[in-house]
Design an enzyme around this catalytic site. Structure first.
Site, mmCIF file in Angstrom:
data_model
loop_
_atom_site.group_PDB
_atom_site.id
_atom_site.type_symbol
_atom_site.label_atom_id
_atom_site.label_comp_id
_atom_site.label_asym_id
_atom_site.label_seq_id
_atom_site.Cartn_x
_atom_site.Cartn_y
_atom_site.Cartn_z
ATOM 1 N N ARG A 1 0.534 -1.430 0.137
ATOM 2 C CA ARG A 1 -0.660 -0.104 -0.314
ATOM 3 C C ARG A 1 1.096 1.721 0.406
ATOM 4 N NH1 ARG A 1 -5.356 -0.536 -1.127
ATOM 5 N NH2 ARG A 1 -5.430 1.237 -0.071
ATOM 6 N N VAL A 2 0.101 2.403 -0.415
ATOM 7 C CA VAL A 2 0.829 3.826 -0.552
ATOM 8 C C VAL A 2 0.315 4.780 -0.090
ATOM 9 C CG1 VAL A 2 2.728 3.111 -2.681
ATOM 10 C CG2 VAL A 2 0.384 3.843 -2.221
ATOM 11 N N ASP A 3 -0.983 4.086 0.576
ATOM 12 C CA ASP A 3 -1.231 5.154 1.827
ATOM 13 C C ASP A 3 -1.899 4.585 3.192
ATOM 14 O OD1 ASP A 3 -2.990 3.056 1.498
ATOM 15 O OD2 ASP A 3 -4.758 3.565 0.493
ATOM 16 N N ASP A 4 -2.507 5.587 3.580
ATOM 17 C CA ASP A 4 -1.933 5.283 5.080
ATOM 18 C C ASP A 4 -3.163 4.119 5.742
ATOM 19 O OD1 ASP A 4 -0.504 6.930 5.482
ATOM 20 O OD2 ASP A 4 -2.246 8.968 5.757
#
Ligand code: 6R9
Length: 772
Positions: free
Chosen positions: A640-643
């Protein structure tokens, strides 16, 4: 088959376990040859893989034939160090050093980045010749067709299902470009159908009523049951009739909080039959999480059971539901009916707390209803279910899927990714509380008339061999699981696996998180005896079905790569500015067009739908994942590249954990990041700032963790609490998570530029408290 080592560093051929290769002028294969025979001259050998020692990563080869200028000894058995070991610095001339054109803002799975893209695993000819997609050429042809004419491609597949009325002139319409107006996606609009009818009645009418639909295996090895397609249809109809009587109508929501009993898919199908929208809540979520979901969709009925045994532990699910219903009532949403299944093997009626007038025993009422029930015919675009998933705020997102496109997509992806045959017995270890259980326990397999194993228990009870015991008991041919389970079983030793035959297995599958190449190899070599292809399926709750997935038989696989897009799927890897990258690259994974299974909105929050998925890179659907494409076009998902943290394949928003921590009276601030975890993929690492004057103690640590367990569920409990008297914040007050991730993963020499911090001394303080 002859493979040149200038393009591969290792190969294996399943089925016979025999592999051929040509030893080239450089690379791993040559290293082996030069150590063995002190030669760098090309020659050709045929090698039999005789064994593999997982403790030291050595592979045993049996070289029994040679052609070429150098004689290779007949019958020589040679242990090749590191040949199969992912971390070994293989010096094949094609090994790439990764250049990231895009700085990706996430904890990336290092192994996925370092894995060897020249490492190919070929399907055997035996497998390919019987496969639905037997070659790359066939894949490429079909893929091309699906992209050039999506309407024609998908409508010819959709025609294989039952439609009371065919869809309108347009097979699909889409706007996914926010700059051109609201995002709107429709597939088969105007088509009138019912997914329950297509899963059950259609199979019964085709003469398969006597075929087993569900083999149910209880928590205890001696408790099991089964239902044929006809029996399942009857049970679904009885429940559907009951629900109608309880006042549930088309478009109403029903919350289902059940463990993996047969009643869970029965309840989903019963809702679908009458056009009700099911919202299954994973029975590991806490009462607080259940309240949130009940409040959001305001169900007419909640369906649950009194308790469940998971391994040796009894979980009192009804108590959780009671707490949630009474909390919801306080918030103005009252539930009139709580249909409760008596799960006798876990708890008797007498011990179950009861709310007279509201609670009803399933067994007392449902069997009294007729075994047939008229189908509620619905539009392809009518909602089928909500499923909540974590995002980057504290509030979970109610992903909404509709009927027709989801039906066509789950059925087609299931069939191809597992190379499904009517004689298969399919087992997916997921829970119906997650999307995998929706699409690939209930709908996808049943739309294909498959026999599905449903397992109530845990894979390590009574011991770590339970999975393979079940595989042998039901002669499972298709086995679909998660990397976390693979890694945890890998640690306890091969003998739990090898004591069972597993001969029935044909195709293996993996989902939920990136599978690291060493886990892939263990799965392949030990579980599948080097004979079963692995479908590493990349997809999401939002995508409804597989997006990037191997088609076993079609392509050689690369351990750790989800390989290629499914038919009709057009991925794009973009840089941080949203420019599409070509060829070999890494960046953000997006999709250029809709596909039938994509979700249509976030329930009650279309704006969040657009903001989260369509605004980051206008013109594209943004997945939230990092991805690289290698020189051969294979896709490697890197996390994942988000929170959002992916713990054991479960998505957990950092904001959700933070808000749970902050709700603790002694915690004033929290920042949560993901760190690599050997078994779970990612672990939860929480930095907490305590209220003024509160000292950090072991007791407080436990109490903070308990708060998260209570508010979200046990699976979201932080692995580590790091006391942080101060957090690294920029002058505008934004927490610099990048720095926290580095501290959490002890990469202290990679903290990067910290000059914009309001108080850089916080960093030293945090480092000093690392192991406090
Ligand atoms: C099906 C499911 C979705 C997220 C997704 C990605 C990760 C899932 C994966 C994978 C690498 C795979 N993910 N499958 N990453 N390889 N084969 O898990 O849905 O719970 O919504 O999670 O899981 O990060 O974005 P969901």
């Amino acid at each position: 088959m002859l493979v040149d080592s200038s393009s591969v560093s290792s190969i294996s051929l399943w089925c016979s376990g025999v592999l051929h290769f040509k030893i080239g002028p450089s690379g791993q294969v040559n290293r082996m040859a030069s150590q063995c025979y002190n030669t760098a001259v090309s020659c050709e050998a045929r090698v039999h893989v005789t064994g593999f020692d997982h403790n030291n990563g050595r592979h045993q080869f049996h070289i029994f034939r040679s052609i070429g200028p150098r004689r290779l000894m007949m019958g020589c058995s040679y242990p090749v160090e590191g040949f199969w070991k992912h971390s070994y610095p293989i010096s094949v001339n094609t090994a790439t050093s990764l250049s990231h054109s895009t700085p990706i803002n996430a904890v990336l799975l290092k192994e996925a980045l370092e894995s060897k893209e020249s490492d190919l695993v070929f399907p055997s000819e035996d497998f390919s010749s019987q496969a639905l997609v037997p070659s790359r050429q066939k894949y490429l042809e079909t893929y091309k067709k699906s992209i050039e004419d999506p309407a024609g491609f998908w409508s010819s597949i959709a025609s294989q299902f039952y439609w009371k009325e065919k869809w309108g002139k347009q097979v699909f319409s889409e706007n996914i470009d926010v700059s051109k107006g609201d995002v709107k996606i429709e597939w088969f609009k105007g088509g009138i159908t019912n997914i329950c009818y297509n899963c059950l009645d259609r199979n019964v009418e085709a003469g398969n009523g006597g075929k087993i639909a569900i083999c149910w295996e209880g928590n205890e090895p001696n408790i099991d049951g089964s239902l044929t397609y006809s029996e399942l249809l009857q049970k679904v109809c009885q429940l559907a009739n009951y629900l109608k009587d309880a006042g549930v109508k088309k478009g109403d929501a029903v919350v289902i909080y059940l463990p993996m009993l047969m009643e869970l898919p029965i309840a989903m199908l019963a809702c679908a039959r009458i056009g009700a929208i099911h919202s299954v809540v994973f029975a590991g979520f806490s009462a607080d999480s259940l309240v949130q979901r009940i409040m959001d969709c305001k169900p007419k009925v909640v369906i649950t059971c009194n308790a469940v045994k998971r391994g040796p532990k009894v979980l009192h699910l009804k108590d959780i539901v009671d707490a949630a219903i009474s909390q919801s009532a306080k918030n103005g949403i009252s539930i009139d009916v709580c249909l409760t299944y008596e799960n006798q093997s876990a708890m008797t009626r007498g011990d179950t707390k009861w709310h007279q007038g509201r609670d009803i025993w399933w067994q007392d009422v449902v069997p009294k209803y007729p075994m047939t029930c008229e189908v509620e015919w619905v539009d392809a675009e009518d909602p089928l279910f909500f499923l909540y998933t974590s995002g980057s705020t504290g509030k979970p997102k109610g992903v909404l899927h509709t009927t027709g496109g989801y039906m066509v997509y789950t059925a087609t992806t299931f069939k191809h990714a597992f190379d499904y045959k009517p004689s298969d017995v399919y087992w997916c270890t997921a829970d119906c509380g997650w999307i995998t259980g929706h699409s690939y326990i209930t709908y996808g397999p049943m739309l294909n008339g498959a026999t599905v194993v449903v397992f109530e228990g845990v894979p390590t009870y009574p011991d770590a061999g339970r999975c393979w015991d079940i595989v042998d008991k039901y002669k499972v041919t298709l086995f679909y699981t998660a990397p976390t389970l693979i890694r945890s079983l890998m640690r306890v030793g091969d003998e739990y696996v090898t004591r069972y035959s597993r001969k029935s297995l044909r195709v293996l599958g993996s989902v939920g998180e990136p599978i690291n190449p060493s886990a892939w190899r263990w799965f392949f070599n030990v579980v599948g005896d080097s004979r079963c292809p692995i479908s590493d399926t990349w997809w999401q709750t939002e995508t409804g079905g597989f997006m990037i997935t191997p088609l076993p038989g079609g392509w050689p696989q690369k351990p750790g790569s989800a390989t290629f897009p499914f038919f009709g799927v057009q991925p794009a890897i973009v840089d941080e500015k949203g420019a599409e990258l070509q060829g070999e690259c890494s960046g953000y994974l997006c999709f250029k067009h809709s596909w039938p299974g994509v979700f249509r909105t976030l329930y009650g929050d279309h704006e969040r739908y657009e903001t989260t998925y369509f605004k980051p890179f206008p013109g594209y659907y943004f997945s939230g994942d990092g991805c690289r494409r290698d020189k051969d076009g294979y896709y490697w998902l890197t996390g994942r590249v988000d929170d959002v943290i992916n713990v054991s394949g479960h998505r957990i928003g950092t904001a959700e954990v933070e808000s749970a921590l902050i709700s603790h009276s002694q915690c004033s601030e929290a920042a949560v990041v993901g760190v690599e975890h050997e078994v779970k993929g990612q672990g939860i690492y929480a930095f907490v700032t305590l209220a003024d004057g509160v000292p950090y103690s072991e007791e407080l640590r436990k109490s903070l963790i308990l708060t998260v367990r209570k508010q979200i569920g046990a699976f979201a409990a932080p692995d580590k609490i790091h006391w942080a008297p101060g957090l690294p914040k920029t002058r505008s007050g934004k927490i610099m998570r990048r720095v926290l991730r580095k501290i959490a993963s002890r990469q202290l020499d990679e903290l990067g530029d910290t000059s914009s911090l309001a108080d850089p001394s916080v960093i030293d303080q945090l480092i000093a408290l690392t192991d406090s």
